[in-house]
Design a protein around this motif. Structure first.
Motif, PDB file in Angstrom:
ATOM      1  N   VAL A 181       0.838  -1.209   0.000  1.00 52.99           N
ATOM      2  CA  VAL A 181       0.000   0.000   0.000  1.00 52.99           C
ATOM      3  C   VAL A 181       0.873   1.260   0.000  1.00 52.99           C
ATOM      4  CG1 VAL A 181      -1.580   1.356   1.429  1.00 52.99           C
ATOM      5  CG2 VAL A 181      -2.069  -1.054   0.972  1.00 52.99           C
ATOM      6  N   GLU A 205       1.162   3.979  -3.057  1.00 53.43           N
ATOM      7  CA  GLU A 205       0.944   5.418  -2.828  1.00 53.43           C
ATOM      8  C   GLU A 205       2.063   6.230  -3.475  1.00 53.43           C
ATOM      9  OE1 GLU A 205       0.564   6.063   1.388  1.00 53.43           O
ATOM     10  OE2 GLU A 205      -1.614   5.877   1.284  1.00 53.43           O
ATOM     11  N   ILE A 249      -3.969   6.152  -0.134  1.00 56.49           N
ATOM     12  CA  ILE A 249      -4.843   4.993   0.102  1.00 56.49           C
ATOM     13  C   ILE A 249      -5.038   4.868   1.606  1.00 56.49           C
ATOM     14  CG2 ILE A 249      -5.131   2.503  -0.186  1.00 56.49           C
ATOM     15  CD1 ILE A 249      -3.124   2.667  -2.530  1.00 56.49           C
ATOM     16  N   LYS A 268      -8.293   0.171   3.557  1.00 51.15           N
ATOM     17  CA  LYS A 268      -9.269   0.613   2.565  1.00 51.15           C
ATOM     18  C   LYS A 268      -9.956  -0.553   1.847  1.00 51.15           C
ATOM     19  CE  LYS A 268     -11.224   3.821   0.029  1.00 51.15           C
ATOM     20  NZ  LYS A 268     -12.404   4.476   0.630  1.00 51.15           N
ATOM     21  N   LEU A 292      -7.992  -1.035  -6.466  1.00 49.85           N
ATOM     22  CA  LEU A 292      -7.752  -0.129  -5.337  1.00 49.85           C
ATOM     23  C   LEU A 292      -7.094   1.167  -5.824  1.00 49.85           C
ATOM     24  CD1 LEU A 292      -7.655   0.032  -2.120  1.00 49.85           C
ATOM     25  CD2 LEU A 292      -5.298  -0.754  -2.354  1.00 49.85           C
ATOM     26  N   VAL A 293      -6.118   1.013  -6.704  1.00 54.14           N
ATOM     27  CA  VAL A 293      -5.409   2.186  -7.247  1.00 54.14           C
ATOM     28  C   VAL A 293      -6.373   3.045  -8.072  1.00 54.14           C
ATOM     29  CG1 VAL A 293      -3.655   2.890  -8.934  1.00 54.14           C
ATOM     30  CG2 VAL A 293      -3.106   1.161  -7.215  1.00 54.14           C
ATOM     31  N   ALA A 319      -8.674   4.952  -5.915  1.00 52.60           N
ATOM     32  CA  ALA A 319      -7.963   6.081  -5.272  1.00 52.60           C
ATOM     33  C   ALA A 319      -7.761   7.210  -6.266  1.00 52.60           C
ATOM     34  CB  ALA A 319      -6.633   5.604  -4.703  1.00 52.60           C
TER      35      ALA A 319
END
Lengths: 140, 281
Positions: A52, A56, A63, A67, A128-129, A132
């Motif tokens: 993570v 970032e 993030i 999350k 997830l990316v 974000a």
């Protein structure tokens, strides 16, 4: 917020794969889009934390910690999502809907909450990316 | 619990503090210690970040060694010197604290630490929250008396495999008893990751010294640690396998190594160490 599209996932995949390979010390060729990070690449909880932070930095995004799990649960109250450490049927439905990249046969029951990260694949982190990035774009 | 807050504690005073943001502090290296490895300077930086994070999160959790993207070591610290420690906290949440830090000794930069992450674990598992709170208040007030640290023993490392210029493997016997276990941690003794790193650096330096690559009399120092990751705790009395794989030479003054630690075949820690050669003249 709009769900990540296939194109968006493919766009971030090469960098996510390299980041995962760097974090786990494996060959980037092993980091297929559908590989389970824990079961396929021997990732451990410290690797998720590492990953993570690396994502970032790689994507210049923020993030929030926890999350994925938080998003996976969505608006389902904790008491409806899990009972005594086991994901409820409502929780399982929510997980299947959220983790669309995970094959149905991997959602075995009973599923311990602590074992939910076993489901996560490379594509989970791509999504997830992208989420974000969406959040950052929305924030302005 | 005689060594609590002394046998492995490297912050005497916290001189500036913004909880969850930054802190400055000091540590006086006792004159009588035989050596003060550079990894203890890194420990001091990590402990100052930990004090800040523990106070910010009201002593519910404490960070443990986890990740460090890069540690750069300057000149070795000498007994008697004062460390001036500064940490900048990037994020501080219930699951982890991330921070960067620098340490000076008598105005000379002796350590820089980038993108470190300490995973948080329940405080109750490791120490008394009330004792930690009281100690923090002391550090932020008059400070703790200096000179408490008595030194650490040399690591018990035995080389078991050697491929000249390429690879060395050694066994590290973690002591069953040591004063630092009283402090690290009182309720759950854990072999400090920074002592593990010290043992690994020592092995890497010894192996570099055996290389035919360098002229006789060359001195070596570990100047960087890259991508250090601690995967699990080591308990007192455990036996670990340390390995060092030397990268093909790419710089005339440096040797880069990939390193790892295993216990019963399972990886405990990984990282990279950069050794810099200095001519004896």
């Amino acid at each position: 917020m709009a769900e990540p599209t296939k194109q968006e996932i493919q766009a971030v995949y090469p960098t996510v794969a390299k980041t995962i390979a760097d974090a786990l010390g494996c060959d980037v060729d092993q980091v297929k889009l559908d590989v389970s990070l824990i079961e396929g690449l021997d990732a451990e909880s410290i690797d998720f934390l590492d990953l993570v932070f690396r994502l970032e930095r790689a994507f210049k995004i923020k993030i929030p910690r926890g999350k994925i799990v938080e998003d996976a649960r969505g608006d389902l109250p904790e008491a409806e999502y899990e009972q005594k450490g086991i994901v409820t049927e409502a929780g399982m439905q929510r997980l299947r809907a959220f983790l669309t990249e995970v094959p149905a046969d991997r959602f075995t029951t009973p599923l311990k909450v602590a074992d939910v990260p076993r489901l996560f694949t490379t594509e989970t982190f791509c999504k997830l990316v992208v989420r974000a990035q969406h959040a950052a774009a929305t924030a302005g | 619990m005689s060594g609590h807050f002394s046998a492995y504690s490297f912050v005497d005073r916290i001189t500036e503090l913004q909880p969850g943001k930054y802190a400055k502090g000091e540590f006086q290296v006792p004159v009588r210690v035989a050596r003060f490895p550079s990894t203890l300077v890194a420990e001091a930086a990590g402990q100052l970040a930990a004090w800040n994070a523990m106070a910010f999160l009201e002593y519910k959790v404490r960070p443990v060694a986890g990740l460090a993207s890069e540690i750069r070591f300057g000149p070795e610290v000498r007994p008697g010197q004062r460390l001036d420690i500064a940490v900048s906290i990037d994020t501080c949440e219930l699951d982890a604290v991330s921070y960067s830090a620098s340490v000076d000794a008598e105005g000379v930069r002796v350590l820089e630490l980038d993108n470190s992450v300490g995973p948080m674990l329940p405080m109750e598992e490791f120490d008394s929250p009330s004792a930690v709170r009281e100690r923090f208040e002391l550090l932020c007030g008059p400070g703790a008396p200096s000179g408490r640290f008595q030194g650490v023993p040399q690591p018990d490392v035995e080389v078991v495999e050697r491929v000249p210029e390429q690879r060395v493997v050694a066994m590290l016997r973690v002591p069953k008893e040591a004063a630092f276990f009283d402090d690290h941690f009182p309720r759950r003794p854990v072999y400090p990751g920074t002592l593990l790193l010290d043992a690994h650096i020592g092995l890497s330096l010894q192996f570099a010294g055996e290389s035919k690559r360098w002229p006789m009399g060359t001195r070596f120092a570990a100047t960087r640690v890259l991508g250090m990751k601690m995967r699990s705790f080591t308990a007192p009395g455990e036996i670990l396998e340390l390995w060092v794989d030397v990268d093909p030479p790419s710089d005339p003054t440096k040797s880069k190594c990939k390193t790892g630690v295993r216990r019963n075949g399972k990886t405990v820690a990984t990282g990279g160490i950069e050794i810099t050669a200095r001519s004896s003249n």
